[in-house]
Design a protein around this motif. Structure first.
Motif, PDB file in Angstrom:
ATOM      1  N   GLY A 184       0.812  -1.209   0.000  1.00 21.71           N
ATOM      2  CA  GLY A 184       0.000   0.000   0.000  1.00 21.71           C
ATOM      3  C   GLY A 184       0.844   1.257   0.000  1.00 21.71           C
ATOM      4  O   GLY A 184       1.993   1.262  -0.465  1.00 21.71           O
ATOM      5  N   ASP A 185       0.290   2.342   0.571  1.00 18.22           N
ATOM      6  CA  ASP A 185       0.942   3.657   0.560  1.00 18.22           C
ATOM      7  C   ASP A 185       2.092   3.682   1.569  1.00 18.22           C
ATOM      8  O   ASP A 185       1.885   3.528   2.774  1.00 18.22           O
ATOM      9  CB  ASP A 185      -0.091   4.731   0.903  1.00 18.22           C
ATOM     10  N   LEU A 186       3.318   3.925   1.076  1.00 18.92           N
ATOM     11  CA  LEU A 186       4.494   3.970   1.945  1.00 18.92           C
ATOM     12  C   LEU A 186       4.925   5.398   2.246  1.00 18.92           C
ATOM     13  O   LEU A 186       5.930   5.619   2.940  1.00 18.92           O
ATOM     14  CB  LEU A 186       5.656   3.197   1.304  1.00 18.92           C
ATOM     15  N   GLY A 187       4.211   6.375   1.695  1.00 16.27           N
ATOM     16  CA  GLY A 187       4.517   7.771   1.986  1.00 16.27           C
ATOM     17  C   GLY A 187       5.660   8.317   1.146  1.00 16.27           C
ATOM     18  O   GLY A 187       6.152   7.677   0.210  1.00 16.27           O
ATOM     19  N   ALA A 188       6.096   9.535   1.526  1.00 19.38           N
ATOM     20  CA  ALA A 188       7.172  10.206   0.788  1.00 19.38           C
ATOM     21  C   ALA A 188       8.514   9.577   1.122  1.00 19.38           C
ATOM     22  O   ALA A 188       8.767   9.162   2.255  1.00 19.38           O
ATOM     23  CB  ALA A 188       7.176  11.697   1.122  1.00 19.38           C
ATOM     24  N   MET A 189       9.410   9.541   0.106  1.00 16.62           N
ATOM     25  CA  MET A 189      10.723   8.940   0.289  1.00 16.62           C
ATOM     26  C   MET A 189      11.724   9.661  -0.604  1.00 16.62           C
ATOM     27  O   MET A 189      11.412  10.008  -1.747  1.00 16.62           O
ATOM     28  CB  MET A 189      10.659   7.443  -0.061  1.00 16.62           C
ATOM     29  N   ASP A 190      12.898   9.904  -0.060  1.00 16.15           N
ATOM     30  CA  ASP A 190      13.977  10.468  -0.865  1.00 16.15           C
ATOM     31  C   ASP A 190      14.274   9.529  -2.037  1.00 16.15           C
ATOM     32  O   ASP A 190      14.236   8.305  -1.879  1.00 16.15           O
ATOM     33  CB  ASP A 190      15.215  10.650   0.006  1.00 16.15           C
ATOM     34  N   VAL A 191      14.571  10.087  -3.208  1.00 15.43           N
ATOM     35  CA  VAL A 191      14.784   9.265  -4.406  1.00 15.43           C
ATOM     36  C   VAL A 191      15.930   8.283  -4.196  1.00 15.43           C
ATOM     37  O   VAL A 191      15.819   7.091  -4.515  1.00 15.43           O
ATOM     38  CB  VAL A 191      15.047  10.145  -5.646  1.00 15.43           C
ATOM     39  N   ASP A 192      17.045   8.761  -3.647  1.00 13.71           N
ATOM     40  CA  ASP A 192      18.188   7.871  -3.421  1.00 13.71           C
ATOM     41  C   ASP A 192      17.840   6.768  -2.428  1.00 13.71           C
ATOM     42  O   ASP A 192      18.285   5.618  -2.577  1.00 13.71           O
ATOM     43  CB  ASP A 192      19.394   8.666  -2.911  1.00 13.71           C
ATOM     44  N   ALA A 193      17.036   7.109  -1.425  1.00 13.22           N
ATOM     45  CA  ALA A 193      16.619   6.101  -0.435  1.00 13.22           C
ATOM     46  C   ALA A 193      15.756   5.036  -1.102  1.00 13.22           C
ATOM     47  O   ALA A 193      15.893   3.832  -0.809  1.00 13.22           O
ATOM     48  CB  ALA A 193      15.854   6.763   0.705  1.00 13.22           C
ATOM     49  N   PHE A 194      14.862   5.465  -2.011  1.00 13.65           N
ATOM     50  CA  PHE A 194      14.036   4.477  -2.718  1.00 13.65           C
ATOM     51  C   PHE A 194      14.888   3.599  -3.619  1.00 13.65           C
ATOM     52  O   PHE A 194      14.683   2.381  -3.677  1.00 13.65           O
ATOM     53  CB  PHE A 194      12.948   5.164  -3.539  1.00 13.65           C
ATOM     54  N   VAL A 195      15.846   4.199  -4.313  1.00 12.95           N
ATOM     55  CA  VAL A 195      16.733   3.414  -5.184  1.00 12.95           C
ATOM     56  C   VAL A 195      17.470   2.356  -4.357  1.00 12.95           C
ATOM     57  O   VAL A 195      17.565   1.190  -4.751  1.00 12.95           O
ATOM     58  CB  VAL A 195      17.730   4.327  -5.920  1.00 12.95           C
ATOM     59  N   SER A 196      17.981   2.759  -3.188  1.00 13.68           N
ATOM     60  CA  SER A 196      18.682   1.797  -2.325  1.00 13.68           C
ATOM     61  C   SER A 196      17.749   0.675  -1.888  1.00 13.68           C
ATOM     62  O   SER A 196      18.129  -0.506  -1.862  1.00 13.68           O
ATOM     63  CB  SER A 196      19.245   2.513  -1.081  1.00 13.68           C
ATOM     64  N   LYS A 197      16.515   1.051  -1.551  1.00 13.82           N
ATOM     65  CA  LYS A 197      15.519   0.059  -1.098  1.00 13.82           C
ATOM     66  C   LYS A 197      15.245  -0.973  -2.189  1.00 13.82           C
ATOM     67  O   LYS A 197      15.284  -2.182  -1.945  1.00 13.82           O
ATOM     68  CB  LYS A 197      14.224   0.773  -0.699  1.00 13.82           C
ATOM     69  N   ILE A 198      14.970  -0.501  -3.408  1.00 16.94           N
ATOM     70  CA  ILE A 198      14.576  -1.444  -4.454  1.00 16.94           C
ATOM     71  C   ILE A 198      15.756  -2.267  -4.934  1.00 16.94           C
ATOM     72  O   ILE A 198      15.611  -3.464  -5.229  1.00 16.94           O
ATOM     73  CB  ILE A 198      13.879  -0.707  -5.623  1.00 16.94           C
ATOM     74  N   LEU A 199      16.958  -1.679  -4.972  1.00 14.12           N
ATOM     75  CA  LEU A 199      18.138  -2.452  -5.382  1.00 14.12           C
ATOM     76  C   LEU A 199      18.437  -3.557  -4.376  1.00 14.12           C
ATOM     77  O   LEU A 199      18.882  -4.643  -4.751  1.00 14.12           O
ATOM     78  CB  LEU A 199      19.348  -1.533  -5.546  1.00 14.12           C
ATOM     79  N   LYS A 200      18.180  -3.283  -3.098  1.00 15.19           N
ATOM     80  CA  LYS A 200      18.374  -4.307  -2.055  1.00 15.19           C
ATOM     81  C   LYS A 200      17.394  -5.453  -2.264  1.00 15.19           C
ATOM     82  O   LYS A 200      17.768  -6.640  -2.169  1.00 15.19           O
ATOM     83  CB  LYS A 200      18.185  -3.681  -0.677  1.00 15.19           C
ATOM     84  N   GLU A 201      16.130  -5.143  -2.579  1.00  9.94           N
ATOM     85  CA  GLU A 201      15.131  -6.186  -2.831  1.00  9.94           C
ATOM     86  C   GLU A 201      15.514  -7.031  -4.042  1.00  9.94           C
ATOM     87  O   GLU A 201      15.344  -8.251  -4.040  1.00  9.94           O
ATOM     88  CB  GLU A 201      13.756  -5.551  -3.058  1.00  9.94           C
ATOM     89  N   ILE A 202      16.008  -6.351  -5.086  1.00 13.35           N
ATOM     90  CA  ILE A 202      16.392  -7.071  -6.303  1.00 13.35           C
ATOM     91  C   ILE A 202      17.567  -7.998  -6.021  1.00 13.35           C
ATOM     92  O   ILE A 202      17.571  -9.169  -6.416  1.00 13.35           O
ATOM     93  CB  ILE A 202      16.736  -6.073  -7.430  1.00 13.35           C
ATOM     94  N   LYS A 203      18.591  -7.488  -5.323  1.00 12.94           N
ATOM     95  CA  LYS A 203      19.784  -8.279  -5.031  1.00 12.94           C
ATOM     96  C   LYS A 203      19.453  -9.486  -4.160  1.00 12.94           C
ATOM     97  O   LYS A 203      19.938 -10.596  -4.397  1.00 12.94           O
ATOM     98  CB  LYS A 203      20.825  -7.411  -4.337  1.00 12.94           C
ATOM     99  N   GLU A 204      18.583  -9.284  -3.163  1.00 11.47           N
ATOM    100  CA  GLU A 204      18.244 -10.370  -2.226  1.00 11.47           C
ATOM    101  C   GLU A 204      17.150 -11.280  -2.763  1.00 11.47           C
ATOM    102  O   GLU A 204      16.820 -12.283  -2.138  1.00 11.47           O
ATOM    103  CB  GLU A 204      17.816  -9.768  -0.884  1.00 11.47           C
ATOM    104  N   LYS A 205      16.593 -10.904  -3.934  1.00 11.68           N
ATOM    105  CA  LYS A 205      15.506 -11.684  -4.538  1.00 11.68           C
ATOM    106  C   LYS A 205      14.380 -11.909  -3.536  1.00 11.68           C
ATOM    107  O   LYS A 205      13.878 -13.019  -3.345  1.00 11.68           O
ATOM    108  CB  LYS A 205      16.025 -13.011  -5.094  1.00 11.68           C
ATOM    109  N   SER A 206      13.982 -10.809  -2.894  1.00  4.80           N
ATOM    110  CA  SER A 206      12.921 -10.874  -1.882  1.00  4.80           C
ATOM    111  C   SER A 206      11.611 -11.316  -2.528  1.00  4.80           C
ATOM    112  O   SER A 206      11.274 -10.898  -3.628  1.00  4.80           O
ATOM    113  CB  SER A 206      12.733  -9.504  -1.227  1.00  4.80           C
ATOM    114  N   ASN A 207      10.850 -12.141  -1.807  1.00 13.48           N
ATOM    115  CA  ASN A 207       9.546 -12.580  -2.279  1.00 13.48           C
ATOM    116  C   ASN A 207       8.435 -11.707  -1.728  1.00 13.48           C
ATOM    117  O   ASN A 207       7.297 -11.847  -2.083  1.00 13.48           O
ATOM    118  CB  ASN A 207       9.305 -14.040  -1.900  1.00 13.48           C
TER     119      ASN A 207
END
Length: 659
Positions: free
Chosen positions: A636-659
């Motif tokens: 759902g809605d995660l609120g406002a996020m710094d662009v670099d912080a979001f990039v770090s978040k999604i790259l971590k999910e991709i690297k860890e292959k989170s389900n």
């Protein structure tokens, strides 16, 4: 007197003609009350079938899984009687009505089309039969009597003709006005069918042959308890929402075109990304585990498949083509000069490969191998082609052309157990990566096989020992091995508990013998290697079909064809949206910018329909603060996020292959 052996080893004596009910009564009154059938010498029988010989018995109650076959077969007969009542006795010819793994069906020949709306009417007729507790009665009849009973039913007469001379012919009565040619078994009376549901109507060729007449097939299911039926119907509704054919179209993943040929898959850009991500992971994991990547041709001489045994044991599933040597100028591409019979007779016959094994074997044979070289592990994404009847094709799950993550290990006998365990470790890594549960089955020697019984026993035991040492539970499935060796099949369970064909490990002492494979041992003598056939996912097409349904189209971020969509609230913020787009793209994120002149709500609904994991909404507030408003499809809605912080978040999910 005859001797009946119980599962605990106890032997009881009875007069010939004793029934399951009689035996159950001797053991316990509660068992007599609850018995619905039995396995006698491995054959499923009902409670009133007379037993006249010595044998072993296992009495079945509603608590046993096997009891559902009896219940559902009985429900199929109730369905047949109800259809005759609903559409007129003389208007309906009966085909067959077996139990299935999920329920039952019955095939009907009648001029009037059965609609989905008719199912409710038929169910009401079935309910009347059930409420009357109409009994099932078994009767042995002569061939002559059976021919007289079914003289107006061509399908039953055809089935009757297939029964060998001397074999018992039985019919089952349901009440006193319906009978069917049937081996059984059935429940005692229709009143025992407490929970049933008719599900759908479809066309089905008689005996599965497209040359025969198309009949109307009604599918249904039945359970002992209404709660079990309700749970099953809920799973069906979930399955409809997850249907990979519907989601494949909705998410623009793949197509199958009749003009190109049934069962041949065309991957769209989104589907190609999904497949490429999976293949990249597979490639990396194979490299870690010491496999060497190879490529083999799609077409090879038929003689090669004779050597392997596929020609004799798998021919009906193979595609063959004649290759004729001819003068290129005169014949090549000249449609007005067809091939002559003589040319076809002297043609070199080739087979489009249904398996990759012979190609891997030839590469192994390409040079002398030392015991120090073993194990040799080959791997390829091998595309194979197998003939399947058009009626059995089903989206990505049953196709004619598919790609396997296929591998073959050539090892010394003393390395075999360790190699099997290495494959098992890889399989478990794969299942954990995609968050999948599983069931392990060992398939033993089938009726038609090659090789010695000793080799089969050795190979089967190697699979069992590897599992035992790792502490895995498994089931033995008698006769389910490949023609060249026993196999370990890992059935994959999806999010709603359905089983899918998945990884397989097969031990083979026979193809190394047929192809004269050798290695030079430390004593200087030539020895025979053992071959392990294995696929971690099996068919890539089927595995992706499984994943689409398992995830209901909402893939983990690392697999999603589009990982992020950027949604500006109006055209005024396109420039900032484009800036965010470029930052994500540079970071390696698969991102789209929705610059359509439409309302934000519409854009969000569109992204949700495409099941994109993240939406980044940008407007005046985000532009001024250098942030994005993050909406997660899952959270759902995660609120406002710094662009670099979001990039770090999604790259971590991709690297860890989170389900």
């Amino acid at each position: 007197m005859i001797k009946i052996k119980l599962p605990d080893g106890t032997i009881l004596e009875f007069e010939p003609g004793v029934t399951v009910k009689d035996i159950a009564s001797r053991i316990a009154k509660s068992l007599e009350k609850n018995a619905v059938g039995a396995f006698f010498n491995g054959e499923l029988i009902d409670v009133h079938t007379p037993i006249t010989t010595d044998g072993e018995i296992k009495i079945i109650t509603a608590k046993d899984d096997e009891s559902l076959e009896i219940l559902r077969h009985s429900a199929a007969h109730v369905l047949a009687k109800a259809v005759k009542r609903a559409f007129g006795e003389d208007n309906v010819k009966l085909g067959i009505g077996p139990a299935t793994q999920e329920g039952f069906y019955y095939d009907f020949d009648l001029s009037e089309a059965i609609s989905e709306e008719d199912l409710e009417k038929i169910e009401k007729e079935m309910q009347k039969i059930i409420e009357n507790k109409e009994p099932f009665v078994r009767e042995e009849v002569t061939r002559e009597k059976a021919q007289e009973l079914f003289k107006d039913d061509p399908y039953k007469l055809e089935l009757l003709a297939d029964i060998p001379e001397g074999e018992k012919i039985t019919i089952y009565w349901l009440g006193n006005d319906f009978y069917d040619l049937c081996r059984g078994p059935h429940v005692e009376h229709a009143g025992m069918i407490k929970a049933f549901k008719l599900l759908s109507v479809a066309g089905a060729y008689w005996r599965g042959d497209s040359k025969n007449k198309m009949l109307q097939r009604i599918y249904g299911t039945a359970f002992w308890k209404k709660k079990e039926l309700e749970e099953y119907l809920h799973r069906l509704e979930e399955a409809k929402k997850r249907d990979h054919r519907i989601l494949g179209k909705q998410l623009d993943l793949f197509s199958i075109y009749e003009e190109a040929g049934p069962g041949l898959v065309f991957w769209h850009p989104n589907g190609a990304i999904l497949r490429q991500e999976i293949e990249n992971w597979v490639e990396e994991e194979h490299r870690k585990r010491g496999y060497q990547r190879i490529y083999t041709p799609h077409i090879m001489k038929a003689d090669l498949w004779k050597t392997s045994g596929h020609y004799n044991f798998y021919r009906e599933n193979m595609f063959f083509v004649p290759v004729v040597e001819h003068d290129e100028e005169e014949r090549l591409g000249n449609e007005e000069v067809p091939l002559t019979c003589e040319e076809i007779e002297r043609a070199n016959w080739y087979a489009v490969k249904p398996m990759n094994c012979p190609g891997h074997i030839l590469i192994y044979k390409s040079k002398v191998r030392s015991y120090r070289d073993l194990p040799v592990r080959f791997f390829e994404f091998g595309t194979v082609y197998r003939y399947e009847k058009s009626g059995s094709l089903h989206g990505l799950l049953r196709v004619r052309g598919f790609t396997q993550d296929d591998g073959h290990i050539f090892c010394r006998p003393d390395q075999l157990k360790e190699e099997i365990q290495g494959v098992l470790d890889y399989v478990m890594e794969m299942l954990n990566t995609f968050n999948l549960d599983y069931v392990i089955n060992i398939g033993t020697k089938p009726d038609k096989y090659i090789g010695s019984d000793e080799a089969w026993e050795h190979a089967t035991q190697a699979l069992i020992d590897a599992l035992k040492e790792r502490g895995f539970e498994y089931n033995i499935v008698e006769g389910d091995g490949a023609f060249y060796g026993p196999k370990m099949d890992i059935a994959v369970l999806d999010a709603i508990g359905r089983k899918w064909d998945g990884p397989t490990i097969q031990v083979d002492f026979n193809l190394p013998e047929r192809f004269d494979l050798t290695y030079v041992d430390k004593d200087g003598q030539k020895k025979r290697p053992v071959m392990v056939h294995r696929a971690i996912m099996g068919s890539i097409e089927r595995f992706i079909g499984l994943l689409i349904e398992h995830y209901a189209g909402l893939f983990p971020v690392w697999l999603a064809p589009v990982q992020v969509v950027i949604i500006p609230v109006s055209d005024k913020y396109l420039e900032y949206a484009d800036e965010v787009y470029e930052r994500l793209k540079k970071a390696g994120v698969r991102v789209q910018l929705d610059d359509e002149s439409a309302k934000v709500g519409y854009k969000i609904r569109k992204a949700e329909t495409m099941k994109i994991p993240y939406m980044l909404v940008v407007g005046e507030k985000e532009q001024q603060s250098g942030t994005v408003s993050v909406r997660s499809k899952k959270e759902g809605d995660l609120g406002a996020m710094d662009v670099d912080a979001f990039v770090s978040k999604i790259l971590k999910e991709i690297k860890e292959k989170s389900n």
